[in-house]
Design a protein around this motif. Structure first.
Motif, PDB file in Angstrom:
ATOM      1  N   UNK A  21       0.851  -1.200   0.000  1.00  0.00           N
ATOM      2  CA  UNK A  21       0.000   0.000   0.000  1.00  0.00           C
ATOM      3  C   UNK A  21       0.883   1.244   0.000  1.00  0.00           C
ATOM      4  N   UNK A  22       0.562   2.181  -0.862  1.00  0.00           N
ATOM      5  CA  UNK A  22       1.241   3.483  -0.885  1.00  0.00           C
ATOM      6  C   UNK A  22       2.763   3.371  -0.875  1.00  0.00           C
ATOM      7  N   UNK A  23       3.293   2.393  -1.593  1.00  0.00           N
ATOM      8  CA  UNK A  23       4.736   2.220  -1.669  1.00  0.00           C
ATOM      9  C   UNK A  23       5.343   1.461  -0.508  1.00  0.00           C
ATOM     10  N   UNK A  24       4.540   1.052   0.457  1.00  0.00           N
ATOM     11  CA  UNK A  24       5.009   0.321   1.633  1.00  0.00           C
ATOM     12  C   UNK A  24       4.681  -1.165   1.530  1.00  0.00           C
ATOM     13  N   UNK A  25       5.484  -1.977   2.210  1.00  0.00           N
ATOM     14  CA  UNK A  25       5.072  -3.341   2.541  1.00  0.00           C
ATOM     15  C   UNK A  25       4.638  -3.283   4.001  1.00  0.00           C
TER      16      UNK A  25
END
Length: 262
Positions: A21-25
């Motif tokens: 999500x949004x560039x995060x793991x």
């Protein structure tokens, strides 16, 4: 710390995974089972993780509802995006993205400290996601904190970082070598905090339970100010309790009564 780890043994998740999500793991856990009650999302405090904020309350809450908890950007098991600062607004958007990933349209939220501020940001930025909020030990104005807080924050260093936070980060983080960056970004989020306008709080339409210790880092007068500004708020004060002790004295029965109201 041994007591916290003991509690973790009682709070083994039904599921644990990472969401893109949004560039995060983004690391998350699901406790309990989905039933008639809405899911409850937990938002941990700054410099913390699922364990340090919620180990003592998870078993009780998960008995009667599904509980979703996640480690915020750069906290716990969620790796940081080095070039992206820690902000309450971004963390609110990350929480909303996680719920979309899990196909959850509406939930209750319980946030502690910085997590409480994130919970209110979710109510402002993603109001359709929010049914009820429990906001514990959070502030919305700089002068809401005790005198000297920001002076102390300006003197913060890795050497005087609370040992519990330092140990928690190095034990859980995918990048324990980034402890200095984690510390600095956590400090900068607080030093860069700007007061929220009164209209923002007046616009929160979800019922809110404000929960504070009577010796909290958040001044009692500020808690009352928040109570007056949020339209459907109620206030609960834990006696003889400071900021860090709130996570040891979660009033589970009172939280459940509030969440169970229609």
């Amino acid at each position: 710390m041994k007591a916290v780890m003991l509690m973790l043994a009682l709070a083994s998740p039904a599921a644990a995974d990472y969401a893109e999500v949004n560039g995060l793991k983004l690391y998350y856990e699901i406790h309990g089972t989905r039933g008639a009650k809405p899911p409850l999302v937990l938002l941990h405090g700054g410099g913390s993780s699922i364990e340090t904020s919620f180990a003592r309350v998870l078993p009780g809450l998960a008995k009667n509802r599904q509980v979703i908890a996640f480690d915020q950007q750069g906290h716990g098991r969620t790796a940081d995006i080095p070039e992206r600062p820690f902000t309450f607004e971004q963390s609110a958007d990350d929480a909303a993205a996680l719920l979309r990933h899990l196909a959850i349209d509406r939930a209750d939220f319980l946030g502690y400290s910085n997590g409480g501020s994130i919970a209110m940001q979710i109510a402002v930025r993603h109001p359709k996601l929010v049914r009820r909020l429990v906001v514990a030990s959070a502030m919305v104005k700089r002068d809401g904190l005790v005198a000297g807080f920001f002076d102390g924050m300006r003197q913060a260093s890795l050497e005087n970082m609370p040992a519990e936070f330092r140990e928690n980060y190095t034990r859980l983080s995918p990048h324990p070598e980034r402890l200095q960056s984690f510390h600095d970004k956590s400090v900068q989020r607080m030093l860069g905090f700007k007061d929220w306008p009164a209209g923002m709080l007046k616009g929160i339409q979800s019922p809110v339970l404000l929960l504070f210790g009577d010796r909290d880092v958040v001044r009692a007068e500020h808690a009352v100010e928040m109570l007056r500004l949020i339209p459907h708020a109620q206030l609960m004060v834990l006696p003889d309790t400071d900021h860090m002790q709130v996570v040891e004295r979660w009033p589970v029965a009172a939280i459940e009564r509030f969440l169970d109201e229609k």
